[in-house]
Every structure is written in C-alpha cells, then in structure tokens.
Design a protein around this motif. Structure first.
Motif, PDB file in Angstrom:
ATOM      1  N   LEU A   1      31.468  10.086 -14.997  1.00 48.47           N
ATOM      2  CA  LEU A   1      32.594  10.534 -14.169  1.00 48.47           C
ATOM      3  C   LEU A   1      33.603  11.384 -14.930  1.00 48.47           C
ATOM      4  O   LEU A   1      34.287  12.225 -14.339  1.00 48.47           O
ATOM      5  CB  LEU A   1      33.317   9.317 -13.588  1.00 48.47           C
ATOM      6  CG  LEU A   1      32.585   8.506 -12.531  1.00 48.47           C
ATOM      7  CD1 LEU A   1      33.405   7.278 -12.155  1.00 48.47           C
ATOM      8  CD2 LEU A   1      32.315   9.346 -11.287  1.00 48.47           C
ATOM      9  N   ARG A   2      33.726  11.177 -16.227  1.00 43.62           N
ATOM     10  CA  ARG A   2      34.823  11.790 -16.976  1.00 43.62           C
ATOM     11  C   ARG A   2      34.855  13.319 -16.883  1.00 43.62           C
ATOM     12  O   ARG A   2      35.935  13.898 -16.723  1.00 43.62           O
ATOM     13  CB  ARG A   2      34.759  11.359 -18.443  1.00 43.62           C
ATOM     14  CG  ARG A   2      36.081  11.604 -19.195  1.00 43.62           C
ATOM     15  CD  ARG A   2      35.973  11.105 -20.623  1.00 43.62           C
ATOM     16  NE  ARG A   2      37.264  10.977 -21.272  1.00 43.62           N
ATOM     17  CZ  ARG A   2      37.606  11.614 -22.382  1.00 43.62           C
ATOM     18  NH1 ARG A   2      36.758  12.443 -22.958  1.00 43.62           N
ATOM     19  NH2 ARG A   2      38.788  11.423 -22.920  1.00 43.62           N
ATOM     20  N   PRO A   3      33.720  14.025 -16.954  1.00 44.40           N
ATOM     21  CA  PRO A   3      33.812  15.487 -16.856  1.00 44.40           C
ATOM     22  C   PRO A   3      34.456  15.956 -15.564  1.00 44.40           C
ATOM     23  O   PRO A   3      35.270  16.890 -15.568  1.00 44.40           O
ATOM     24  CB  PRO A   3      32.350  15.933 -16.966  1.00 44.40           C
ATOM     25  CG  PRO A   3      31.687  14.848 -17.741  1.00 44.40           C
ATOM     26  CD  PRO A   3      32.339  13.585 -17.269  1.00 44.40           C
ATOM     27  N   GLY A   4      34.110  15.316 -14.450  1.00 45.82           N
ATOM     28  CA  GLY A   4      34.660  15.738 -13.173  1.00 45.82           C
ATOM     29  C   GLY A   4      36.082  15.268 -12.939  1.00 45.82           C
ATOM     30  O   GLY A   4      36.916  16.002 -12.402  1.00 45.82           O
ATOM     31  N   VAL A   5      36.382  14.019 -13.318  1.00 47.03           N
ATOM     32  CA  VAL A   5      37.700  13.445 -13.050  1.00 47.03           C
ATOM     33  C   VAL A   5      38.730  13.939 -14.064  1.00 47.03           C
ATOM     34  O   VAL A   5      39.858  14.304 -13.711  1.00 47.03           O
ATOM     35  CB  VAL A   5      37.633  11.905 -13.064  1.00 47.03           C
ATOM     36  CG1 VAL A   5      39.026  11.301 -12.885  1.00 47.03           C
ATOM     37  CG2 VAL A   5      36.701  11.410 -11.956  1.00 47.03           C
ATOM     38  N   MET A   6      38.342  13.960 -15.347  1.00 46.61           N
ATOM     39  CA  MET A   6      39.279  14.318 -16.412  1.00 46.61           C
ATOM     40  C   MET A   6      39.121  15.755 -16.894  1.00 46.61           C
ATOM     41  O   MET A   6      39.965  16.258 -17.649  1.00 46.61           O
ATOM     42  CB  MET A   6      39.107  13.361 -17.603  1.00 46.61           C
ATOM     43  CG  MET A   6      39.509  11.942 -17.283  1.00 46.61           C
ATOM     44  SD  MET A   6      41.300  11.822 -16.981  1.00 46.61           S
ATOM     45  CE  MET A   6      41.461  10.160 -16.366  1.00 46.61           C
ATOM     46  N   GLY A   7      38.036  16.408 -16.508  1.00 41.99           N
ATOM     47  CA  GLY A   7      37.835  17.790 -16.930  1.00 41.99           C
ATOM     48  C   GLY A   7      37.405  17.934 -18.376  1.00 41.99           C
ATOM     49  O   GLY A   7      37.613  18.984 -18.991  1.00 41.99           O
ATOM     50  N   ARG A   8      36.790  16.868 -18.937  1.00 41.87           N
ATOM     51  CA  ARG A   8      36.325  16.930 -20.320  1.00 41.87           C
ATOM     52  C   ARG A   8      35.134  15.994 -20.497  1.00 41.87           C
ATOM     53  O   ARG A   8      35.028  14.985 -19.793  1.00 41.87           O
ATOM     54  CB  ARG A   8      37.452  16.550 -21.291  1.00 41.87           C
ATOM     55  CG  ARG A   8      38.075  15.206 -21.026  1.00 41.87           C
ATOM     56  CD  ARG A   8      39.224  14.934 -22.000  1.00 41.87           C
ATOM     57  NE  ARG A   8      40.300  15.895 -21.823  1.00 41.87           N
ATOM     58  CZ  ARG A   8      41.346  15.697 -21.018  1.00 41.87           C
ATOM     59  NH1 ARG A   8      41.429  14.580 -20.303  1.00 41.87           N
ATOM     60  NH2 ARG A   8      42.287  16.600 -20.900  1.00 41.87           N
ATOM     61  N   PRO A   9      34.234  16.303 -21.440  1.00 39.64           N
ATOM     62  CA  PRO A   9      33.067  15.445 -21.645  1.00 39.64           C
ATOM     63  C   PRO A   9      33.462  14.094 -22.228  1.00 39.64           C
ATOM     64  O   PRO A   9      34.555  13.921 -22.769  1.00 39.64           O
ATOM     65  CB  PRO A   9      32.201  16.236 -22.625  1.00 39.64           C
ATOM     66  CG  PRO A   9      33.162  17.110 -23.358  1.00 39.64           C
ATOM     67  CD  PRO A   9      34.227  17.472 -22.348  1.00 39.64           C
ATOM     68  N   ALA A  10      32.549  13.141 -22.121  1.00 39.01           N
ATOM     69  CA  ALA A  10      32.811  11.812 -22.657  1.00 39.01           C
ATOM     70  C   ALA A  10      32.954  11.864 -24.172  1.00 39.01           C
ATOM     71  O   ALA A  10      32.188  12.531 -24.862  1.00 39.01           O
ATOM     72  CB  ALA A  10      31.682  10.857 -22.275  1.00 39.01           C
TER      73      ALA A  10
END
Length: 279
Positions: free
Chosen positions: A262-271
């Motif tokens: 989820l992090r790329p889409g929600v936070m705009g950055r890779p895990a």
C-alpha cells in the motif's frame, strides 16, 4: 500460575509517563523531529533518515513492560508537508494485575499535506492483565495515514492462554473533526474462547490506510486470498484490514506485506522497512 514479574512488584502505584513529538518539514523536503517533550519512562532514540526526507523514530519504554496503575500517554503531531514513520524497537508488554487498570493513550494529529505512519511492534497482554488502550487519529484534509495495532493475548509459546484478564481497545479516526471510524472492543476470557469472538486465536490485529482506492482494496484482497481469518474493506476512503492468527509475529509479518503493497500508493514512496524490524 506464573510468578509476578519483578517490574510489577517494583512499582505498585504505577508509572506516569508521557511523550510528545512534533514533526516539521524543512525547505529542502527533509522532515525533522522539531519538538520533543517527555516525562517519566518514555523516550525516543535518535531520529533516522534512511530514505532521504522521511523521519524514522523509535519510541522507547525503558521499564520493558506496563503494570497495574501505569498510565502512558503518547502524542504525535505531523505538521503540513512533514513525513514521519514511528515504530518501537520491541514488542510491548502488559503484565498481569490484581489491582487497577494499566492505561495507554495515543493521539495522532496529521495536518494537511502531512504523512504519518504509526507502526508499533506487537503488544503482548499477559494472562490476568487489565488494560485500557485508546488511540485517536485526527486527519485533516489532504493528510495521509498508515497505521496498525497487533495484539497477543497470553503467551502461547509458554503454554499460557487468556483465562483471566481484560483488554479494552478503543479506536477513533476523525477527518476534519467528523468521525470516520469508531470502535470499542472488550476482550476477556469469554471473547477469547467464543466462536463469535477469537475462537482461541491468540493474536488479532487491524491495519488502516488513508486515503485508499478501490484498486488498493483489490491489491490487499489478493494478499488475503481465501484465508478465513483475514479480511479487508474500504469505507469512505479508509482501508481497514483485519486478521486473527495463532501467533502475533506471523500476523505482523502479514501486515508488513500489506503495508509494503500500500505504501507506494498511499504515501507516494516505496516501502523502506525500519531496520529494527529485521533484528
């Protein structure tokens, strides 16, 4: 019955501890831990920046466990444009108690354009513990949030179930002052055993992501598959993933997979998993 831990016997009146953290963005795009206040046995390690601008912080509770009468309060604020990830270096512990409740409150405030990840390692509630835990998340328009709570009732590896005790879990997530998610959960030996409850599963957890989309819901559904003790839903942009398991570490590792997806889409950055998770 196991012996009372030394920490419990040492502080019959309970600790009072508080921690306040404030994150602010700089002109260069780097987030700093700009405000830090604490009293009692709560502190943070030196902030890290393993992925550039995002500030990683580990919350420490030096006594190693919470006992009867303890009151812990944590407040975290992310200012506009700030990006922070907060976790813990080890599992939290609530020891058994024949006395008053042990209380923990967490308040997270996320300003417009800010991003906060609240990702503590699992919390172990010993058999016989009496716990009241509240978590409040205050989202402003344009805020981003990823967070979870993973709880272990008893210590299955030591042959301990949850035949005595109580854990009250209270979550509230607001968007611009209006309730987006409300939950009040009381776990006791009946709920632990019952078919309508945990069915003897020692671990339970919930992961939240905001804002989330239908495409991200489908992604998490793919990770859940046909496992009956896992589920996910999307309500007004808030993704909620829930799970039960026999082991808290297994459930948290699953949540780590969901977080990474989820992090790329929600936070705009890779895990970028905190290094402490690998120790």
């Amino acid at each position: 019955m196991s012996a009372v831990p030394a920490t419990e016997a040492a502080a019959p009146e309970g600790w009072r501890a508080g921690l306040e953290l404030g994150f602010a963005a700089t002109g260069s795009g780097k987030t700093l831990l700009a405000r830090r206040r604490h009293h009692g046995p709560l502190a943070v390690q030196r902030p890290f920046h393993p992925e550039g601008g995002v500030c990683h912080v580990y919350v420490l509770h030096p006594p190693g466990g919470v006992v009867a009468g303890d009151r812990l309060s944590i407040r975290v604020e992310a200012d506009p444009g700030a990006a922070a990830l907060v976790t813990t270096p080890a599992a939290g512990k609530f020891y058994r108690s024949a006395g008053p409740l042990a209380r923990q409150s967490v308040a997270l405030t996320i300003a417009p354009g800010a991003a906060l990840e609240w990702l503590p390692q699992e919390t172990i509630v010993y058999q016989g513990a009496r716990v009241a835990s509240t978590t409040r998340v205050d989202l402003r328009e344009g805020a981003r949030f990823l967070g979870w709570e993973v709880l272990a009732l008893g210590r299955p590896a030591a042959g301990e179930g949850f035949e005595a005790g109580e854990a009250g879990l209270d979550w509230r997530i607001d968007l611009e002052g209006q309730p987006l998610y409300l939950e009040r959960l009381v776990l006791d030996p009946w709920a632990f055993r019952a078919h309508w409850g945990l069915r003897g599963r020692a671990a339970l957890g919930t992961l939240f992501a905001y804002p989330a989309t239908a495409a991200q819901l489908d992604t998490v559904r793919g990770l859940v598959g046909d496992r009956p003790d896992l589920g996910v839903s999307l309500i007004e942009g808030l993704l909620i993933c829930r799970g039960l398991d026999a082991r808290a570490d297994v459930l948290r590792r699953f949540f780590e997979q969901v977080w990474a997806a989820l992090r790329p889409g929600v936070m705009g950055r890779p895990a970028c998993p905190p290094r402490i998770w690998a120790t």
